[in-house]
Design an enzyme around this catalytic site. Structure first.
Site, PDB file in Angstrom:
ATOM      1  N   LYS A 166       5.168 -35.153  15.049  1.00 22.34           N
ATOM      2  CA  LYS A 166       6.442 -35.529  15.654  1.00 22.34           C
ATOM      3  C   LYS A 166       7.212 -36.478  14.741  1.00 22.34           C
ATOM      4  CE  LYS A 166       6.348 -35.799  20.058  1.00 22.34           C
ATOM      5  NZ  LYS A 166       5.500 -36.292  21.115  1.00 22.34           N
ATOM      6  N   ARG A 196       6.186 -42.536  22.222  1.00 22.85           N
ATOM      7  CA  ARG A 196       5.475 -41.255  22.335  1.00 22.85           C
ATOM      8  C   ARG A 196       4.407 -41.106  21.256  1.00 22.85           C
ATOM      9  NH1 ARG A 196       9.981 -36.708  22.810  1.00 22.85           N
ATOM     10  NH2 ARG A 196       8.644 -35.811  24.392  1.00 22.85           N
ATOM     11  N   GLY A 198       0.341 -32.246  25.444  1.00 17.91           N
ATOM     12  CA  GLY A 198       0.071 -32.945  26.692  1.00 17.91           C
ATOM     13  C   GLY A 198      -1.197 -33.770  26.705  1.00 17.91           C
ATOM     14  N   MET A 228      -1.944 -36.499  24.936  1.00 19.85           N
ATOM     15  CA  MET A 228      -1.803 -37.952  24.776  1.00 19.85           C
ATOM     16  C   MET A 228      -0.551 -38.438  25.492  1.00 19.85           C
ATOM     17  SD  MET A 228      -3.201 -38.397  20.974  1.00 19.85           S
ATOM     18  CE  MET A 228      -1.993 -37.284  20.365  1.00 19.85           C
ATOM     19  N   ARG A 257       8.461 -28.681  15.664  1.00 17.55           N
ATOM     20  CA  ARG A 257       7.123 -28.494  15.106  1.00 17.55           C
ATOM     21  C   ARG A 257       6.865 -26.993  15.010  1.00 17.55           C
ATOM     22  NH1 ARG A 257       3.906 -30.551  20.491  1.00 17.55           N
ATOM     23  NH2 ARG A 257       4.756 -28.990  21.871  1.00 17.55           N
ATOM     24  N   HIS A 293       3.180 -26.807  30.608  1.00 18.06           N
ATOM     25  CA  HIS A 293       1.870 -27.194  30.072  1.00 18.06           C
ATOM     26  C   HIS A 293       0.894 -26.014  30.108  1.00 18.06           C
ATOM     27  CE1 HIS A 293      -2.230 -28.845  30.559  1.00 18.06           C
ATOM     28  NE2 HIS A 293      -1.836 -29.562  29.519  1.00 18.06           N
ATOM     29  N   ARG A 339     -31.172  -4.152  12.573  1.00 20.35           N
ATOM     30  CA  ARG A 339     -32.425  -4.726  13.085  1.00 20.35           C
ATOM     31  C   ARG A 339     -33.184  -3.610  13.792  1.00 20.35           C
ATOM     32  NH1 ARG A 339     -28.665  -9.279  14.310  1.00 20.35           N
ATOM     33  NH2 ARG A 339     -29.580 -11.216  13.517  1.00 20.35           N
ATOM     34  N   SER A 385     -30.623 -10.842   0.791  1.00 19.52           N
ATOM     35  CA  SER A 385     -29.674 -11.026   1.891  1.00 19.52           C
ATOM     36  C   SER A 385     -30.087 -12.297   2.617  1.00 19.52           C
ATOM     37  CB  SER A 385     -29.718  -9.826   2.837  1.00 19.52           C
ATOM     38  OG  SER A 385     -28.843 -10.063   3.910  1.00 19.52           O
ATOM     39  N   GLY A 418     -30.700 -14.619   5.354  1.00 15.94           N
ATOM     40  CA  GLY A 418     -30.802 -14.639   6.807  1.00 15.94           C
ATOM     41  C   GLY A 418     -30.599 -16.090   7.226  1.00 15.94           C
ATOM     42  N   ASP A 450     -32.380 -17.937  10.348  1.00 17.05           N
ATOM     43  CA  ASP A 450     -33.708 -18.505  10.110  1.00 17.05           C
ATOM     44  C   ASP A 450     -33.681 -19.552   9.009  1.00 17.05           C
ATOM     45  OD1 ASP A 450     -35.727 -17.521  11.882  1.00 17.05           O
ATOM     46  OD2 ASP A 450     -35.251 -15.526  11.129  1.00 17.05           O
ATOM     47  N   CYS A 483     -26.480 -12.104   6.083  1.00 19.91           N
ATOM     48  CA  CYS A 483     -26.452 -11.321   7.323  1.00 19.91           C
ATOM     49  C   CYS A 483     -26.757 -12.167   8.553  1.00 19.91           C
ATOM     50  CB  CYS A 483     -27.392 -10.133   7.239  1.00 19.91           C
ATOM     51  SG  CYS A 483     -29.112 -10.611   7.051  1.00 19.91           S
ATOM     52  N   TYR A 528     -21.261  -9.709  -0.779  1.00 18.22           N
ATOM     53  CA  TYR A 528     -20.718  -9.306   0.521  1.00 18.22           C
ATOM     54  C   TYR A 528     -21.199 -10.238   1.632  1.00 18.22           C
ATOM     55  CZ  TYR A 528     -25.308  -7.421   1.655  1.00 18.22           C
ATOM     56  OH  TYR A 528     -26.642  -7.304   1.920  1.00 18.22           O
TER      57      TYR A 528
HETATM   58  C1  PEP Z   1     -31.347 -14.417  10.202  1.00 19.56           C
HETATM   59  O1  PEP Z   1     -32.383 -15.023  10.385  1.00 19.56           O
HETATM   60  O2  PEP Z   1     -30.314 -14.923   9.758  1.00 19.56           O
HETATM   61  C2  PEP Z   1     -31.253 -12.997  10.544  1.00 19.56           C
HETATM   62  C3  PEP Z   1     -30.171 -12.305  10.294  1.00 19.56           C
HETATM   63  O3  PEP Z   1     -32.310 -12.458  11.196  1.00 19.56           O
HETATM   64  P1  PEP Z   1     -32.595 -12.650  12.758  1.00 19.56           P
HETATM   65  O4  PEP Z   1     -31.426 -13.303  13.355  1.00 19.56           O
HETATM   66  O5  PEP Z   1     -32.847 -11.292  13.281  1.00 19.56           O
HETATM   67  O6  PEP Z   1     -33.832 -13.495  12.720  1.00 19.56           O
HETATM   68 MG    MG Z   2     -34.219 -13.888  10.634  1.00 21.68          MG
END
Ligand code: PEP
Ligand code: MG
Length: 904
Positions: A25, A95, A104, A106, A339, A460, A566, A776, A778, A781, A846, A866
Site C-alpha cells: 500500500k 492503515r 482484511g 490486519m 496493487r 471480503h 509402483r 532416481s 526417492g 524415503d 520420483c 527429469y
Molecule cells: C520415495 O521414497 O521417494 C519413493 C518415491 O518411494 P515410496 O514413496 O514408494 O517409498
Molecule cells: Mg521409497
C-alpha cells in the site's frame, strides 16, 4: 535510520519499488503520487520499524517518535489543517500494509483525530453535523475494537439497538442526534470496560493506532493466513497515516473498488463496485450491496472518465492488472490504493497470455506470473452438464453474485468455527454467512465453497476465496439467515445446518441437495502458456503412474514418460477388472505364506499374467516414452491380514492351516518396518520375486514391441545401499531379461538402475554408478532417512516445526518441499559423484517433491534430467521447470548488471 517516508503534493520520498520496506500500500501510494495521480497526502512508517517493534518486546525504535512527529507537521502544512483542531481538523486514516497482500487480515482505523472538540469543528467546516458525528461514531467504534480489543459484537449490538429504537433500517437514516447518542453509549461502554476515559488527545490516539496496526501483524488470523498462503520472509507490516477523504459526505460522494480487468474471467473490461455516500471499508465489508461501475458512469460521468484514465495509466505503468480503491469526495476523485489484483486461475492465464499479445509483457514474465496453485485450481469441478436443467431448476433456491467460479457441494454450516469442526470430522461443508470477516478465514479455508447474503465481487468473502480459487457466491439477498436457529429461509424453503447444498460459482446459482460435479474445460490460454513453458524448460517431466488409466491421464497432462511405476499397487487391485482384484491378492498372500522357494514360485506364477497384462497396458499408454518400473518395495506384512477372522479366511482359500498363516504374519512383525525387510532387500532374500517381475516386464515389452508399440523399459531397484547389493540385483535382472530376449530372437533395449533413498547409497554414489544406468531420487524415503523423521508419524509434530509462532525450525514441511540445505546437499553430492563415474548417468526424482514447484527449481539447478510427479501435478512441474530457466537467466543478467531479479 529512516523509518518514515512522506508523500503528498505530487512528491514522494518512497517509490513503487520499495514494497518490502513500505508495504504494497505504501509503495503504491508513493508511486501514484509520483506519477501525478490524485492521492491524499500522508506518510508511511516502514516494515523495519515493525520488525524492530517485535524484536524488542514491542518497543518502538529510537527516533521513530521524532520522525512521526516531524512528518505529521509536514502533513499538517501540506493539508493546511491540524490534527485535533477545534475549527477545521485534519483527520487521518491509519492503515496496515505488508509487502504481500493479506486482504482484511490486519487493522485499519479511520477518522483518527476526532474528539469532542474537533467533531464540532468538522461539523462547522463541512456544514454537516450528521456527517461529523457519523465519522466520530465510526472512529470510536474502530478504536475501541481495534486498539483496545473490546468485542465488536457488543459495539454493533448498540448500533442495532439504536436503529431499532429509531425505527430505521439503514445507517443512512440515522440523524446527527442519533449518532451523538451512540458515541455517548460507546464511550460509556469504553469506561465500563477499561475504567478509563476514551482518549481525547489525538497524539495518544495516533500512537494507540500505530501500535495496534503493528500488533495486528502477529494476530492469530494474520499468522494463520501467512501459513496457509505460505507467505514467509517478510519483516512485518508498514503503517500508512493518510489524510482522510470522505466518501460519506453526501450523495455526490462515494467509495469504490475497481479492477483494470475482470478478475474472474480475465476479460479486458473495467470492473468494479461503487457505493454512494459510504466510507472506507463498506464496499469490502459487504455490508451493503454496491452498484456496478456502469451505473456509476451514468451518475458521475466526469469522475468515471477520470477513473477510466487512471485505469489505463496504472495498468500501463505497472504492466499488470491493478486492484484500486478510490473515494469520491464531493465530486473529486482520490486514489487510495493500487496493487496487483488477485484473480481466478482462468483469469491468470488469460491475462498473462493477452498481455504478451498486447506487447505489455514478455513471454518470460507471463510464465513467471502463473503459480502452481493457479494450475491446480484450473482443475476444479463444475456441475455435471449431464444433469437435466429441469432437475436443477426445481432445486434452485436462489441466485447471488458469481464471485468465484467453480462448483461446490457440501453441507450448509452457518459459522466458521463449526465449519472447521465439521471439516476436521471429514465432512464436506459450505460456509454460509451474512457476510464474512477475517475471523472466518479458517472456516472459509476448509469449506468447499462460500455463500454470503450480502456483499459484491470485491467483498471480503470474494477477495479471499478468489485468491484460493474457491467457489464463492456473494450478495445472495434472498437468504434470511438465522444464526441462532442454525438455518436459513430462502424463497419459502428452509435449509438447516447439515443439509446438503450445491453452489454454482459460475452463474451464482444456489441449489438444494447434492449434485455431481465434473472437471472443467481448460481455458484456451492454458495451452498457449504451457506450450511456452515446454519451449522454455530444460528438465524433462515424467509421471508417477501405476495403471494404464493414470498413464493416459498423465500424458494428457503433458508427461513425457513414467518416472515411477509402483508395482506393488498391482498386487492389491486389478485396475482393469476391479471385481477380480481378489485373485491377485490371494496369489501374493499365498506367496508370502509359502515356506519354500518352490511354493513361492508356484504362487508367483499365478501373479505373472496379472503383472504382464498391467505392464502391457502401461507400455501401450506410454508408447514412445520411457517407463521406469520399480520392483516390489513395501514390507510384506502390508499384504497379509492381521485379524484372526481374515487369517482364517485366507487359510481356507489357500488350503493351509490357520496357524501357518498366523505364525507367518507374526514372523513378519518388525519394530521398525520402514527400516526393515523391504525394498530390494526382499529381492535379495527372495530372488524369485525379482525373477517373476522382470519376466513380466520383459515379456510385456516384447509383446508390445511386436505390436508396433515403442517401448523403453527401465527396471529400478528400490532402497539399495551400495554397489555390491545393486550388482547382485542387476546380475539377476539381466540374467532373466537377456534369456527371454534371446529366446524371442528380437532386440530390446532396457536399462537397469536404482532409486537413491538411503544416505549410504548417496554417499557412495560413485561406486553405485559403476553398476546403475540411472539414478532416481526417492526423496520421500531419503528425507525420512536423512532427517531421521518418520514419514508416517512426523505429521503429528511437524506442524510445530513449521509454525512461525511455535518453533519455526523449518520453513516448509520437508516431506512436501525438499529440504534443499540438508537432503539437497546429499543429492548434489550423489549427482556429482555419480556423474564422475558415468558422465551420461540419467538422473531424476520420483518422490512427492517432483510435483512441488520449489523442489522442481532445485532439481533444475542440481542438473537432473527429469522430475516425476503425479498426473495432476505434471503441469505444475512443467511450469516450475520453465520458471527455473527464466529465474536463472534473470539472476545471470542481474549479476552482470548488478540489478535485482524482477520476479513479480
Ligand atoms: C520415495 O521414497 O521417494 C519413493 C518415491 O518411494 P515410496 O514413496 O514408494 O517409498
Ligand atoms: Mg521409497
Amino acid at each position: 535510520m529512516k523509518y518514515v517516508y512522506f508523500f503528498g503534493g505530487c512528491k514522494a520520498e518512497g517509490t513503487g519499488e520499495m514494497k518490502e520496506l513500505l508495504g504494497g500500500k505504501g509503495a503504491g501510494l508513493a508511486e501514484m503520487t509520483r506519477i501525478g495521480l490524485p492521492v491524499p497526502a500522508g506518510f508511511t512508517i516502514t516494515t523495519e520499524a515493525c520488525d524492530h517493534y517485535f524484536k524488542h518486546s514491542r518497543r518502538y525504535p529510537t527516533g521513530l517518535r521524532a520522525q512521526v512527529s516531524a512528518n505529521l507537521k509536514r502533513l499538517e502544512r501540506v493539508t493546511r489543517k491540524t490534527l485535533g483542531d477545534a475549527k477545521d481538523p485534519l483527520l487521518v486514516s491509519v492503515r496496515s500494509g505488508s509487502a504481500r497482500s493479506m486482504p482484511g487480515m490486519m487493522e485499519t482505523i479511520l477518522n483518527l483525530g476526532l474528539n469532542e472538540k474537533s467533531v464540532q469543528g468538522l461539523a462547522r467546516a463541512t456544514g454537516n453535523e450528521r456527517f461529523a458525528y457519523d465519522a466520530f461514531r465510526r472512529f470510536v467504534q474502530m478504536y475501541s475494537s481495534v486498539v483496545i480489543g473490546l468485542p465488536k459484537d457488543d459495539l454493533e449490538a448498540r448500533l442495532r439497538a439504536l436503529k431499532t429504537k429509531l425505527g430505521v433500517k439503514d445507517d443512512t437514516q440515522v440523524s446527527a442526534v442519533g449518532w451523538r447518542e451512540l458515541v455517548g453509549q460507546y464511550k460509556a461502554y469504553f469506561r465500563e470496560k477499561t475504567h478509563k476515559e476514551f482518549p481525547e488527545d489525538p497524539q495518544e490516539q495516533l500512537w494507540g493506532a500505530i501500535g495496534a496496526v503493528f500488533s495486528s501483524w502477529m494476530a492469530e488470523k494474520a499468522v494463520t493466513y501467512r501459513r496457509v498462503e505460505k507467505i514467509t520472509g517478510l519483516l512485518g507490516t508498514a503503517v500508512n497515516v493518510v489524510q482522510m477523504v470522505f466518501g460519506n459526505s453526501g450523495e455526490n460522494s462515494g467509495t469504490g473498488v475497481c479492477f483494470t480487468r475482470d478478475p474472474s474471467t480475465g476479460e479486458k473490461s473495467f470492473y468494479g463496485d461503487f457505493l454512494i455516500n459510504a466510507q472506507g471499508e463498506d464496499v469490502v465489508a459487504g455490508i451493503r450491496t454496491p452498484m456496478h461501475l456502469n451505473e456509476m458512469a451514468k451518475l458521475m460521468p466526469k469522475v468515471y472518465k477520470q477513473l477510466e484514465h487512471v485505469r489505463k495509466l496504472l495498468e500501463t505503468h505497472y504492466r499488470d492488472m491493478q486492484d484500486m480503491e478510490f473515494t469520491v469526495e464531493d465530486g473529486t476523485l482520490y486514489m487510495l490504493q493500487t496493487r496487483v489484483g488477485k484473480r481466478t486461475p482462468t483469469a491468470t492465464f488469460k491475462m498473462a497470455v493477452d498481455m504478451v499479445r498486447e506487447g505489455l509483457i514478455a513471454k518470460e514474465e507471463a510464465l513467471l506470473r502463473v503459480k502452481s496453485e493457479d494450475i491446480e485450481r484450473l482443475f476444479y469441478p463444475v456441475i455435471d452438464p449431464a444433469i437435466s436443467r429441469r432437475d436443477l431448476t426445481q432445486r434452485r433456491l436462489a441466485a447471488g453474485i458469481n464471485a468465484v467460479p467453480g462448483a461446490a457441494v457440501g453441507r450448509a454450516v452457518f459459522s466458521a468455527h463449526e465449519a472447521e469442526e465439521w471439516a476436521h470430522g471429514g465432512e464436506k461443508v459450505i460456509l454460509v454467512r451474512r457476510e464474512t470477516s477475517p475471523e472466518d478465514v479458517g472456516g472459509m479455508f476448509v469449506a468447499q465453497g462460500i455463500l454470503t447474503a450480502t456483499g459484491g465481487k470485491s467483498s471480503h468473502a470474494a477477495v479471499v476465496a478468489r485468491g484460493w480459487g474457491k467457489c464463492c457466491i456473494v450478495g445472495c439477498e434472498q437468504l434470511d439467515i438465522d444464526y441462532d436457529g442454525k438455518l436459513m429461509r430462502v424463497n419459502g424453503r428452509k435449509v438447516r445446518q447439515g443439509d446438503w447444498i450445491t453452489l454454482d460459482g459460475s452463474d451464482g446459482g444456489v441449489y438444494e441437495g447434492q449434485t455431481s460435479l465434473v472437471m472443467p474445460k481448460l481455458p484456451e490460454a492454458y495451452d498457449t502458456l504451457m506450450k511456452w513453458a515446454d519451449e522454455t524448460r530444460r528438465l524433462g517431466v515424467r509421471t508417477n503412474a501405476d495403471t494404464p488409466q493414470d498413464s493416459r491421464k498423465a500424458r494428457e497432462m503433458g508427461a513425457e514418460g513414467i518416472g515411477l511405476c509402483r508395482t506393488e499397487h498391482m498386487f492389491f487391485k486389478d485396475f482393469e477388472d476391479p471385481e477380480r482384484s481378489i485373485d491377485r491378492q490371494l496369489a501374493i498372500q499365498e506367496m508370502i505364506v509359502a515356506d519354500s522357494s518352490e511354493a513361492r514360485r508356484k504362487a508367483l506364477a499365478k501373479l505373472l499374467p496379472f503383472q504382464r497384462r498391467d505392464f502391457i497396458g502401461i507400455f501401450k499408454a506410454m508408447d514412445g516414452c520411457p517407463v521406469t518400473i520399480r520392483l516390489i518395495d513395501p514390507p510384506l506384512h502390508e499384504f497379509v491380514p492381521h485379524d484372526r477372522a481374515k487369517q482364517e479366511e485366507l487359510a481356507r482359500k489357500i488350503g493351509v492351516d490357520v496357524e501357518v498363516v498366523a505364525r507367518r504374519v507374526e514372523q513378519l512383525r518388525e519394530a521398525n518396518p520402514m527400516l526393515g525387510h523391504r525394498g530390494c532387500r526382499l529381492a535379495i532374500t527372495y530372488p524369485e520375486i525379482l525373477e517373476m517381475q522382470v519376466r513380466a516386464i520383459i515379456e510385456a515389452a516384447l509383446e508390445c514391441q511386436s505390436g508396433g508399440v515403442k517401448v523403453l523399459p527401465e527396471i529400478m531397484h528400490p532402497l539399495t545401499l551400495d554397489r555390491k547389493e545393486l550388482q547382485i540385483l542387476t546380475d539377476a535382472t539381466r540374467r532373466v531379461a537377456d534369456e527371454i530376449i534371446a529366446k524371442s530372437g528380437r532386440k530390446l533395449h532396457y536399462l537397469v538402475g536404482t532409486m537413491i533413498e538411503l544416505p549410504r547409497a548417496a554417499l557412495l554414489a560413485d561406486q553405485v554408478a559403476e553398476v546403475a544406468e540411472f539414478f532416481s531420487f526417492g526423496t520421500n524415503d531419503l528425507t525420512q532417512t536423512v532427517m531421521g523423521l518418520s514419514r508416517d508419524d512426523a505429521g503429528r509434530f511437524l506442524p510445530d516445526y513449521v509454525d512461525e509462532k511455535k518453533a519455526g525450525i523449518f520453513k516448509d514441511d520437508p516431506f512436501q518441499t525438499l529440504d534443499t540445505q540438508g537432503v539437497g546437499l546429499l543429492m548434489k553430492w550423489a549427482i556429482e559423484r555419480g556423474r564422475a563415474t558415468r558422465p551420461k548417468l540419467k538422473i531424476g526424482i520420483c518422490g512427492e517433491h517432483g510435483g512441488d514447484a520449489a523442489s522442481v527449481v532445485f532439481c533444475h539447478q542440481a542438473g537432473m534430467d527429469y522430475v516425476s510427479a503425479s498426473p495432476f501435478r505434471v503441469p505444475i512441474a512443467r511450469l516450475a521447470a520453465a520458471q527455473a530457466v527464466i529465474e536463472e537467466k534473470l539472476a545471470k543478467k542481474s549479476k552482470r548488471g548488478g540489478k535485482k531479479s524482477r520476479r513479480p
